[in-house]
Design a protein around this motif. Structure first.
Motif, mmCIF file in Angstrom:
data_model
loop_
_atom_site.group_PDB
_atom_site.id
_atom_site.type_symbol
_atom_site.label_atom_id
_atom_site.label_comp_id
_atom_site.label_asym_id
_atom_site.label_seq_id
_atom_site.Cartn_x
_atom_site.Cartn_y
_atom_site.Cartn_z
ATOM 1 N N SER A 129 24.368 67.831 45.971
ATOM 2 C CA SER A 129 23.285 67.912 44.989
ATOM 3 C C SER A 129 23.073 69.334 44.486
ATOM 4 O O SER A 129 22.320 69.552 43.534
ATOM 5 C CB SER A 129 21.987 67.370 45.600
ATOM 6 O OG SER A 129 21.665 68.041 46.795
ATOM 7 N N ALA A 149 20.349 61.579 46.482
ATOM 8 C CA ALA A 149 20.099 60.160 46.222
ATOM 9 C C ALA A 149 20.578 59.296 47.384
ATOM 10 O O ALA A 149 19.892 58.349 47.794
ATOM 11 C CB ALA A 149 20.783 59.736 44.929
ATOM 12 N N THR A 347 20.076 58.013 32.136
ATOM 13 C CA THR A 347 19.475 59.153 31.443
ATOM 14 C C THR A 347 20.061 60.443 32.005
ATOM 15 O O THR A 347 20.030 60.658 33.220
ATOM 16 C CB THR A 347 17.950 59.168 31.623
ATOM 17 O OG1 THR A 347 17.406 57.939 31.135
ATOM 18 C CG2 THR A 347 17.329 60.334 30.865
ATOM 19 N N ARG A 349 19.680 64.286 32.458
ATOM 20 C CA ARG A 349 18.584 65.250 32.440
ATOM 21 C C ARG A 349 19.071 66.652 32.072
ATOM 22 O O ARG A 349 20.262 66.911 31.948
ATOM 23 C CB ARG A 349 17.907 65.298 33.819
ATOM 24 C CG ARG A 349 17.405 63.970 34.321
ATOM 25 C CD ARG A 349 16.562 64.089 35.574
ATOM 26 N NE ARG A 349 17.160 64.904 36.621
ATOM 27 C CZ ARG A 349 16.795 64.855 37.902
ATOM 28 N NH1 ARG A 349 15.842 64.012 38.282
ATOM 29 N NH2 ARG A 349 17.376 65.624 38.800
ATOM 30 N N ARG A 353 22.017 65.972 35.752
ATOM 31 C CA ARG A 353 22.008 64.783 36.597
ATOM 32 C C ARG A 353 21.888 63.520 35.741
ATOM 33 O O ARG A 353 20.989 63.408 34.925
ATOM 34 C CB ARG A 353 20.828 64.865 37.555
ATOM 35 C CG ARG A 353 20.601 63.700 38.500
ATOM 36 C CD ARG A 353 21.688 63.513 39.497
ATOM 37 N NE ARG A 353 22.537 62.374 39.175
ATOM 38 C CZ ARG A 353 23.678 62.098 39.793
ATOM 39 N NH1 ARG A 353 24.114 62.885 40.763
ATOM 40 N NH2 ARG A 353 24.387 61.052 39.447
ATOM 41 N N VAL A 355 20.788 59.881 35.754
ATOM 42 C CA VAL A 355 19.846 59.127 36.580
ATOM 43 C C VAL A 355 19.969 57.634 36.274
ATOM 44 O O VAL A 355 19.931 57.220 35.112
ATOM 45 C CB VAL A 355 18.406 59.607 36.327
ATOM 46 C CG1 VAL A 355 17.404 58.747 37.093
ATOM 47 C CG2 VAL A 355 18.262 61.074 36.721
ATOM 48 N N HIS A 356 20.097 56.841 37.333
ATOM 49 C CA HIS A 356 20.207 55.389 37.223
ATOM 50 C C HIS A 356 19.777 54.785 38.557
ATOM 51 O O HIS A 356 19.526 55.512 39.532
ATOM 52 C CB HIS A 356 21.647 54.978 36.893
ATOM 53 C CG HIS A 356 22.660 55.681 37.735
ATOM 54 N ND1 HIS A 356 22.853 55.397 39.071
ATOM 55 C CD2 HIS A 356 23.521 56.707 37.444
ATOM 56 C CE1 HIS A 356 23.790 56.192 39.566
ATOM 57 N NE2 HIS A 356 24.209 57.003 38.608
ATOM 58 N N ASP A 357 19.717 53.483 38.638
ATOM 59 C CA ASP A 357 19.297 52.832 39.879
ATOM 60 C C ASP A 357 20.319 53.047 40.990
ATOM 61 O O ASP A 357 21.516 53.228 40.738
ATOM 62 C CB ASP A 357 19.116 51.326 39.661
ATOM 63 C CG ASP A 357 17.942 50.999 38.752
ATOM 64 O OD1 ASP A 357 17.121 51.903 38.485
ATOM 65 O OD2 ASP A 357 17.851 49.837 38.305
ATOM 66 N N GLY A 384 16.025 54.799 39.617
ATOM 67 C CA GLY A 384 16.568 56.153 39.566
ATOM 68 C C GLY A 384 15.513 57.229 39.665
ATOM 69 O O GLY A 384 15.741 58.285 40.275
ATOM 70 N N SER A 385 14.341 56.982 39.093
ATOM 71 C CA SER A 385 13.265 57.982 39.127
ATOM 72 C C SER A 385 12.787 58.263 40.546
ATOM 73 O O SER A 385 12.228 59.327 40.821
ATOM 74 C CB SER A 385 12.086 57.499 38.275
ATOM 75 O OG SER A 385 11.618 56.238 38.755
ATOM 76 N N PHE A 388 16.670 59.786 42.840
ATOM 77 C CA PHE A 388 17.226 61.120 42.636
ATOM 78 C C PHE A 388 16.157 62.195 42.770
ATOM 79 O O PHE A 388 14.969 61.941 42.584
ATOM 80 C CB PHE A 388 17.913 61.213 41.268
ATOM 81 C CG PHE A 388 19.179 60.408 41.205
ATOM 82 C CD1 PHE A 388 20.381 60.948 41.649
ATOM 83 C CD2 PHE A 388 19.175 59.108 40.723
ATOM 84 C CE1 PHE A 388 21.553 60.209 41.615
ATOM 85 C CE2 PHE A 388 20.339 58.350 40.689
ATOM 86 C CZ PHE A 388 21.531 58.902 41.133
#
Length: 401
Positions: A129, A149, A347, A349, A353, A355-357, A384-385, A388
């Motif tokens: 990460s 994650a 998404t 960022r 990164r 971001v997803h499930d 994802g929110s 991550f």
């Protein structure tokens, strides 16, 4: 004086990374770099090359706009070799992006090279990460998963089910350290305890001493902070010792090919966290069957699925931005959510990164499985929110308030 002006103009036009050099070439070359023959070959390897080719074909079928060529190389899990390959690819072959990488040490080295060259790095399967933290670059997108994650998701799900004391068996290099750190941070925040950690070199075959220490600790959960052949050996030996009857194995970086190699008899009851599973929905099943037809009947791993999705998203971004300049392509990928067939809404960022499930699964017992690749039972889906690391917690210099 005129010749000085002409020389200055020529220098500007030829400078690496500037728009004149970064316009879309006749052939956009994508380099798939990973471990082709070592401990991570099943997770990525030649299957990632197949996945990238499928993405290029899908892009062409959607209208394309330019030709795509897929290159491949084996970095042998050596960061210096990975950096050398990336540099030669860009300088000699005008490669537009490097994808996959799979090894964290290699990924961090390639990350720096591609930033210097102003080309995109699709760090599709680089675990650490730190890539979207202190080493973030405006030319890098980290797609499938990362250690935060994986560890955060697993620690939360296990703690909810009473798994609040852990012992780690970990790689003695960047990936293992990051997995332990990120998992332990969530665990302790939830009131859990780490009872100890054993570290082993990559390529370990005898895990008896590490397993004895884990067993003696009395931890409810044994966190395996390794992957590939090392993980496979550890799980098989833990089953032989009878440890899985009293302690839960949590594979922090486990993929379907690992479970296939271990076998359900030894792996049953183990918990794993993944970003993708072939049998999640109709779209994942359809892609996976196409992949299997081209790759010896094998279902794709999350790494290989990630290569397909990230390469397809990259090609669409190159077309929209009309350039292969890394900063502009990544900026294009950030503009709006990407609707991906395999990962859902993705998404990208500011820190790079994607971001997803994420998902946590339990490995099925032999009697629960209907076929070779029917190995997981879904335990939890984590948005994802929540899965991550928060954008403002990684220390990425690119993040603005």
């Amino acid at each position: 004086m005129n010749w000085l002006r002409r020389l200055a103009l020529a220098t500007i036009l030829l400078a690496p990374g500037l728009s004149a050099r970064a316009q879309i070439p006749d052939v956009v070359k994508i380099g798939i770099m990973n471990d082709m023959n070592g401990p991570f070959a099943d997770q990525s390897g030649k299957g990632s090359v197949v996945a990238a080719q499928m993405a290029a074909e899908e892009f062409a079928a959607q209208g394309g706009g330019f030709r795509v060529q897929i290159l491949q190389a084996d970095h042998q899990n050596k960061p210096d070799l990975g950096a050398q390959i990336a540099r030669e690819w860009v300088d000699r072959d005008n490669v537009a992006t490097v994808a996959d990488a799979v090894n964290s040490g290699v990924g961090l080295a390639v990350n720096q090279v591609m930033a210097e060259k102003h080309r995109t790095f699709l760090a599709t399967n680089v675990g650490t990460s730190d890539l979207t933290g202190k080493y973030c670059q405006p030319t890098t997108v980290q797609w499938t998963m990362d250690t935060y994650a994986l560890g955060n998701t697993m620690a939360r799900v296990m703690a909810e089910r009473g798994g609040n004391t852990w012992y780690f068996i970990a790689f003695d290099y960047a990936l293992g350290a990051a997995l332990v750190h990120d998992t332990a941070a969530t665990l302790t925040a939830l009131g859990g305890k780490v009872l100890g950690t054993s570290r082993h070199p990559i390529g370990t075959t005898d895990f008896s001493s590490y397993l004895v220490q884990a067993q003696a600790s009395g931890a409810k959960v044994i966190g395996l902070a390794d992957t590939g052949a090392d993980l496979i050996n550890a799980v098989k030996q833990a089953a032989e010792f009878g440890m899985t009857k009293k302690q839960t194995l949590a594979g922090l970086f486990t993929q379907i090919t690992d479970v296939d190699s271990i076998g359900l008899r030894a792996a049953q009851g183990m918990t794993v966290t993944e970003a993708f599973y072939w049998d999640l929905n109709n779209a994942t099943r359809a892609f996976s069957r196409r992949f299997a037809q081209r790759f010896n009947g094998r279902m794709p791993t999350e790494n290989q699925a990630g290569v397909y999705s990230s390469v397809l998203a990259y090609l669409n971004a190159v077309k929209a931005a009309n350039t292969i300049e890394g900063e502009k392509v990544v900026a294009q990928m950030r503009k709006q959510p990407i609707q991906d067939a395999l990962f859902g809404t993705v998404t990208v960022r500011q820190d790079g990164r994607a971001v997803h499930d994420m998902y946590t699964f339990r490995v099925k017992a032999p009697g629960e499985s209907a076929s070779r690749w029917d190995v997981y039972k879904l335990m939890a889906r984590i948005p994802g929110s929540e899965a991550f690391r928060p954008l403002d917690k990684g220390g990425c210099r690119l993040v603005t308030q």
